[in-house]
Scaffold this active site. Structure first.
Site, mmCIF file in Angstrom:
data_model
loop_
_atom_site.group_PDB
_atom_site.id
_atom_site.type_symbol
_atom_site.label_atom_id
_atom_site.label_comp_id
_atom_site.label_asym_id
_atom_site.label_seq_id
_atom_site.Cartn_x
_atom_site.Cartn_y
_atom_site.Cartn_z
ATOM 1 N N ASP A 158 0.617 -1.055 0.063
ATOM 2 C CA ASP A 158 -0.091 0.003 -0.065
ATOM 3 C C ASP A 158 0.821 1.223 -0.016
ATOM 4 O O ASP A 158 2.083 1.233 0.482
ATOM 5 C CB ASP A 158 -1.022 0.113 1.156
ATOM 6 C CG ASP A 158 -1.868 -1.229 1.181
ATOM 7 O OD1 ASP A 158 -2.335 -1.651 0.029
ATOM 8 O OD2 ASP A 158 -2.130 -1.531 2.220
ATOM 9 N N TYR A 159 0.294 2.228 -0.327
ATOM 10 C CA TYR A 159 1.016 3.681 -0.604
ATOM 11 C C TYR A 159 1.534 4.042 0.591
ATOM 12 O O TYR A 159 2.555 4.440 1.004
ATOM 13 C CB TYR A 159 -0.257 4.720 -1.007
ATOM 14 C CG TYR A 159 0.452 6.168 -1.051
ATOM 15 C CD1 TYR A 159 1.302 6.432 -2.059
ATOM 16 C CD2 TYR A 159 0.191 7.038 -0.055
ATOM 17 C CE1 TYR A 159 1.628 7.661 -2.330
ATOM 18 C CE2 TYR A 159 0.410 8.363 -0.072
ATOM 19 C CZ TYR A 159 1.270 8.862 -1.149
ATOM 20 O OH TYR A 159 1.972 9.983 -1.262
#
Length: 243
Positions: free
Chosen positions: A102-103
């Site tokens: 994830d970011y």
């Protein structure tokens, strides 16, 4: 087997979109035959020509990368955000991440230009174990930890059993550090698992994938996998064991 346009793109001939245009226009041949179907798949043994020029296969490369937070696990981003391949300006091959982080999650991520290898690593039959360290809000009870260990119901189904260990906690700050190992790869799975037991994640890092670790690397740094490591990962993805 990989899609023809992907192979052309990885060879550095054109972007994926441009490769698709060339195929539709009849500019691409596979083993001497014009191919116009975008879904066509080819192997490493097929001879591919683009506008009369045979493409050469790229040398296969394999990297272990320490992804920082606030970086996209992709080769490009339409919003102009920083992506993992921005950290490899010296690499001539068109590499891409295997799976994703994830970011807002940091940690271990593999990148390669070997589609067959990437597919094997991500294949659900022998899902490779991934270990994360999470900073949680609140102090999870033993009962809550057991729910994760036995599998917990999420909106997309029940998770597989996980290995979970509380490594430290701070009653005054009301937070805990928990290590969790899973064998699945659902979107934002670890965060959703902890949310399901009432303890949202404030910080998350993937520290281990199978036998690979981040030892010796700082965020934003990478190293090549050794041939032996690549071989072990192939064996693990094929058999579920490296013994």
């Amino acid at each position: 087997m990989e899609r023809l346009q992907k192979v052309i793109a990885h060879a550095g001939i054109a972007s994926r979109r441009k490769a698709e245009e060339l195929i539709v226009k009849g500019k691409v041949k596979v083993n001497g035959q014009v191919v116009k179907e975008l879904g066509t798949k080819v192997s490493g043994n097929d001879r591919i020509e683009v506008e009369g020029v045979q493409i050469e296969s790229e040398e296969k490369v394999y990297y272990l990368f320490y992804k920082p937070r606030a970086v996209i696990s992709a080769a490009s981003d339409d919003k102009g955000r920083q992506v993992v391949t921005d950290f490899f300006p010296h690499i001539s091959q068109r590499i891409y991440p295997i799976g994703r982080l994830d970011y807002d999650t940091s940690g271990l991520l593999l990148l390669t230009n070997d589609g067959e290898f990437a597919n094997a690593i991500m294949h659900p039959r022998y899902e490779i174990p991934k270990t994360y360290v999470a900073r949680l809000k609140g102090l999870p009870s033993r009962e809550a930890i057991k729910k994760l260990e036995h599998g917990i119901m999420l909106e997309d189904g029940k998770t597989a059993p996980a290995k979970v260990k509380v490594t430290s906690f701070d009653k005054k700050m009301n937070k805990a550090i928990v290590e969790i190992t899973i064998h699945e790869g659902r979107n934002r799975q670890v965060r959703r698992m902890f949310e399901a037991i009432g303890h949202p994640v404030s910080k998350l890092k993937r520290e281990k994938l199978a036998f690979l670790t981040l030892h010796g690397l700082n965020a934003g740094e990478a190293r090549e996998l050794s041939p032996h490591e690549v071989k072990l990962l192939r064996t693990l993805s094929e058999t579920g064991s490296i013994k």
